[in-house]
Design an enzyme around this catalytic site. Structure first.
Site, mmCIF file in Angstrom:
data_model
loop_
_atom_site.group_PDB
_atom_site.id
_atom_site.type_symbol
_atom_site.label_atom_id
_atom_site.label_comp_id
_atom_site.label_asym_id
_atom_site.label_seq_id
_atom_site.Cartn_x
_atom_site.Cartn_y
_atom_site.Cartn_z
ATOM 1 N N ARG A 136 6.815 -6.608 25.490
ATOM 2 C CA ARG A 136 6.879 -5.556 26.319
ATOM 3 C C ARG A 136 7.069 -4.106 25.740
ATOM 4 N NH1 ARG A 136 12.277 -8.700 28.240
ATOM 5 N NH2 ARG A 136 11.098 -10.532 27.518
ATOM 6 N N LYS A 145 12.031 -15.996 14.664
ATOM 7 C CA LYS A 145 11.558 -17.497 15.351
ATOM 8 C C LYS A 145 11.990 -18.715 14.429
ATOM 9 C CE LYS A 145 8.095 -15.953 18.670
ATOM 10 N NZ LYS A 145 8.833 -16.122 19.886
#
Ligand code: BES
Ligand code: MN
Ligand code: ZN
Length: 497
Positions: free
Chosen positions: A355, A281
């Site tokens: 996920r 990130k």
């Protein structure tokens, strides 16, 4: 803070009476009584324009003639006859707390129970008041060397004035609100905790500790060795770059009248830090990714609330603890993982890790033969783009669960909005090399994340709450919100029938 409800005589000796006044020189019934006793003290203030009754205006009065209470706090309630919505009401309570903080009053009697809310009975008037007060008074001082922070208050008790016939629902409101605020407080405390302290083992220890203090809860921890045996290849891949071990914490609360009743299972994403992994990130605001465990924190909060409420339900709360960090041993874009249910996943972005942790956890919970499963996750930035920071995203394959969650969200004012999940979205998850890709391209990212999870929830009814926008606040009031504890506790309250 101590809360109680009783019928209080207006001329009671108290540290502070809280009463409403409306615009256009209209006094609430309690204010009118005080006005009579004090020889029109209040109507003179109102006539002079000194008190306008504008929503949230507060006026603190001391030693009114013939009034036994030391203080009277007038609170502006807007136009008489215009029923307040929950947002206006919460603002009004916030202003009231602000005003009380400037006093040394230790206890207060609130007559704001007579202020009518739009479509909301007295129960909500009291419950929202308590939730708002506790939200306002919350402080996270664990890591401050000076523990008594500026915001503290002398106030230690609030009595809500209610009619004799309203006592039962008022007491229920207090009971529910105190369980919810307890849950919210616990959720905020673990969520605000820094990532060098709050790691997956810290979450697991919280779960173990809860079981020690609550006889209805049993906790088990699944570590990486067992995940290996179970074939949780997606979950383990995310954890590979981290030195802290991944841990799945399972809190089983069993208190249904029928002990064999199928449980409601709550699964929380517990990324105690999400740096993105190899798909790193950007640096700006990366500290906020300590909040990537807010799903798990909310599940922990709900279990605390349940332990206090002792609802006759079977509920299993699961915290999927893990870290996502770049490392020589980290999983890579391009890797193909084998999940616990056998589906293979091509990793196209290691930052879509939630996920992957959740898909194996959702397979793991099949063993509980769930009545239904709700996962709660700070899953996608796309959800924040779609809905902003006021509504959690709701995705579900089951209309009835979705409707029940929408209803609980509306009731608790802990808002959620459903996103569509039709089959087309699955096409975005196609991979040339594996059964599924872990990302679905640019469009509808909150939905494709839900669509990904739906592949792992075919054995039970399922809903997904994306709390990426609602779980914490940024800026000056940076901090965890404790959402969606209120929504989920409401959902569980509604399941008791
Ligand atoms: N934890 C983040 C989602 C997130 C981002 C929550 C910002 C709150 C604020 C999640 O693991 C993530 O990184 N998602 C990616 C998915 C993308 C790579 C498909 C995202 O949203 O950018
Ligand atoms: Mn991520
Ligand atoms: Zn994440």
């Amino acid at each position: 803070m101590n809360y109680s409800a009783q019928q209080v005589a207006i001329n009671t000796s108290a540290d502070c009476l809280i009463v409403g006044v409306f615009e256009e020189k209209t006094l609430s019934p309690s204010a009118a009584k005080i006005n009579d006793i004090s020889q029109n003290y209040l109507s003179r203030l109102v006539e002079s324009g000194e008190v306008s009754g504008k929503l949230g205006e507060t006026t603190l009065l001391r030693h009114l003639p013939n009034i036994a209470a030391e203080r009277v706090l007038l609170v502006g309630c807007g136009k008489a006859g215009e029923l307040l919505n929950e947002r206006q009401y919460k603002q009004l309570i916030q202003k009231t707390v602000q005003a009380l903080k400037t006093t040394q009053a230790k206890s207060a009697v609130s007559f704001l129970t007579e202020i009518p809310l739009n479509q909301r009975a007295l129960y909500w008037n009291i419950r929202f008041a308590i939730e708002t007060i506790e939200q306002d008074l919350y402080q996270f001082t664990q890591f401050k060397s000076q523990k008594i922070a500026e915001k503290s208050t002398a106030l230690s008790g609030v009595i809500f004035n209610v009619g004799a016939d309203e006592l039962a629902s008022a007491e229920q409101a207090i009971q529910h609100a105190s369980a919810i605020t307890l849950g919210v407080r616990h959720a905020k405390d673990v969520a605000n905790c820094p990532p060098n302290v709050c790691n997956p083992t810290y979450l697991a220890n919280k779960a173990l500790h809860l079981a020690e203090t609550s006889p209805l809860i049993k906790t088990t921890i699944v570590g990486e060795a067992e995940m290996e045996k179970l074939g949780m290849g997606a979950y383990l891949a995310v954890s590979r770059g981290a030195h802290n071990e991944a841990k799945l914490a399972i809190m089983e609360y069993r208190n249904a009248l029928n002990p064999n009743a199928k449980p409601i299972v709550l699964v929380g994403k517990g990324l105690t830090f999400d740096a993105g992994g190899i798909s790193l990130k950007p640096a700006a605001d990366m500290d906020e990714m300590k909040y990537d465990m807010c799903g798990a924190a909310s599940v922990y909060g709900v279990m605390n609330a349940l332990a206090q409420l002792q609802l006759p339900l079977n509920v299993i709360g699961v915290m999927a603890g893990c870290e996502n960090l770049p490392d020589g041993n980290a999983y890579r874009p391009g890797d193909i993982l084998t999940t616990m249910n056998g589906l293979t996943v091509e990793v196209l972005n290691t930052d879509a890790e939630g996920r992957l942790v959740l898909c194996d956890t959702l397979t793991y919970v099949e063993r509980f033969d769930p009545e239904l499963v709700i996962d709660i996750a700070t899953l996608t930035g796309a959800c924040v783009v779609a809905l902003g920071q006021h509504n959690s995203g709701l995705v579900s394959t089951h209309d009835d669960i979705a409707a029940a969650l929408e209803q609980a969200a509306q009731q608790s004012a802990d808002k959620a909005w459903r996103l569509p999940l039709s089959e087309e979205y699955q096409e975005q998850l196609k991979s040339n090399f594996a059964d599924l890709a872990n990302i679905g391209g640019r469009w509808g990212g909150a939905i494709t994340a839900g669509a990904f999870l739906a592949n792992f929830t075919k054995k039970y009814p399922w809903a997904h709450l994306d709390i990426a926008g609602t779980a914490w606040l940024q800026g000056a009031n940076k901090g965890a919100t404790g959402r969606p504890v209120s929504l989920l506790v409401q959902f569980l309250l509604n399941q008791v029938k």
